[in-house]
Design an enzyme around this catalytic site. Structure first.
Site, PDB file in Angstrom:
ATOM      1  N   TYR A 247       0.831  -1.198   0.000  1.00  0.00           N
ATOM      2  CA  TYR A 247       0.000   0.000   0.000  1.00  0.00           C
ATOM      3  C   TYR A 247       0.870   1.254   0.000  1.00  0.00           C
ATOM      4  CZ  TYR A 247      -3.933  -3.073   1.138  1.00  0.00           C
ATOM      5  OH  TYR A 247      -4.894  -4.049   1.099  1.00  0.00           O
TER       6      TYR A 247
ATOM      7  N   ASN B  44     -12.424   0.399  -6.013  1.00  0.00           N
ATOM      8  CA  ASN B  44     -12.101  -0.097  -7.348  1.00  0.00           C
ATOM      9  C   ASN B  44     -13.318  -0.759  -7.992  1.00  0.00           C
ATOM     10  OD1 ASN B  44     -10.945  -1.165  -9.652  1.00  0.00           O
ATOM     11  ND2 ASN B  44      -9.789  -2.756  -8.577  1.00  0.00           N
TER      12      ASN B  44
ATOM     13  N   CYS C 271      -6.324  -4.918  -7.784  1.00  0.00           N
ATOM     14  CA  CYS C 271      -6.178  -4.559  -6.376  1.00  0.00           C
ATOM     15  C   CYS C 271      -5.771  -5.770  -5.533  1.00  0.00           C
ATOM     16  CB  CYS C 271      -7.447  -3.908  -5.843  1.00  0.00           C
ATOM     17  SG  CYS C 271      -8.969  -4.803  -6.181  1.00  0.00           S
ATOM     18  N   HIS C 272      -5.934  -6.981  -6.070  1.00  0.00           N
ATOM     19  CA  HIS C 272      -5.487  -8.170  -5.334  1.00  0.00           C
ATOM     20  C   HIS C 272      -3.963  -8.232  -5.217  1.00  0.00           C
ATOM     21  CE1 HIS C 272      -5.525  -9.397  -9.603  1.00  0.00           C
ATOM     22  NE2 HIS C 272      -4.523 -10.186  -9.291  1.00  0.00           N
TER      23      HIS C 272
ATOM     24  N   GLU D  75      -1.311 -16.463  -9.959  1.00  0.00           N
ATOM     25  CA  GLU D  75      -0.238 -15.683 -10.581  1.00  0.00           C
ATOM     26  C   GLU D  75       1.149 -16.154 -10.149  1.00  0.00           C
ATOM     27  OE1 GLU D  75      -0.888 -11.486 -10.298  1.00  0.00           O
ATOM     28  OE2 GLU D  75      -2.960 -11.633 -11.000  1.00  0.00           O
TER      29      GLU D  75
END
Length: 245
Positions: A152, A175, A183-184, A210
């Site tokens: 953040y 979002n 945002c993840h 990912e």
């Protein structure tokens, strides 16, 4: 919201359950996760390897043609289709929704092609006026790529205000286009995953998809590819979003 917008809504299936895509002729307005499935980080989606740019072009073209074609034409939808034709194709379909659906399909099944896919224009009210939230979301979309994470505080610095980590958290909650605006990928400096509007289980599934180990979210910037956005920390005054990638 722009009064001239004629909103269209489409639903597609995903490993996370139903996804609702909304938008107008001018651009994408939102992606909503309706859930319906409990993400299991032990199960991975079968990912295909793209052999060439021509394969990428064929993938995108075939996806959009299949979505737009009426059933009477007998055009087969992509393998492991993400949604029934009546939900994504037909006369009500608009280009931003088709582009978004193709992008999401690639994200879950062929992430290697994402860098070459067009990102739909963004037309949610958040992107129509200057704000810190808009700047944060734009930096996140442009700079933090598949397989990466950012804290953040680091994202606040990328957006031009290193002390605004709390405001970044607010931007993540605001979002309207999760997954596409990732945002993840924003985690706590401590290494904890942090909150997610779709639920921590969904955030963990996306990170594992990912390449991150299950239940071990990487520290901000620590990932499969850790440095692609770091150069931007020294230059936080880049151009503003035009709505297109």
């Amino acid at each position: 919201m722009d009064e001239t917008c004629e909103m269209k809504y489409r639903v597609m299936d995903s490993p996370l359950g139903k996804l609702e895509i909304s938008g107008c002729e001018q651009g994408l307005h939102g992606i909503k996760l309706h859930g319906g499935k409990t993400p299991d980080t032990r199960k991975k989606v079968k990912v295909k390897k793209v052999k060439s740019l021509s394969h990428l072009q064929l993938f995108v073209t075939a996806w959009i043609v299949a979505c737009q074609a009426p059933p009477s034409m007998g055009v087969s939808r992509p393998a492991e289709a993400t949604a029934p034709a009546e939900q994504l194709g037909g006369p009500g379909a608009v280009q931003p929704l088709l582009q978004c659906a193709a992008w999401l399909d690639a994200y879950f099944r062929e992430p290697a092609v994402l860098e070459g896919l067009p990102v739909p224009a963004l037309h949610h009210p958040i992107f129509q006026k200057e704000s810190f939230t808009r700047q944060v979301l734009w930096k996140l979309l442009k700079l933090v790529k598949f397989g990466e994470t950012v804290s953040y505080q680091q994202l606040a610095a990328l957006a031009g205000n290193p002390r605004a980590a709390r405001a970044v958290g607010g931007a993540m909650r605001s979002n309207p286009i999760p997954i596409l605006i990732p945002c993840h990928r924003v985690v706590c400096s401590s290494g904890a995953m942090g909150n997610y509007s779709g639920g921590v289980g969904v955030k963990e599934w996306l990170l594992v998809h990912e390449g991150h180990p299950a239940r071990k979210a990487a520290r901000g910037g620590g990932s499969c590819a850790t440095s692609s956005w770091r150069g931007a920390l020294g230059n936080t005054t880049s151009s503003q979003p035009s709505g297109r990638d």
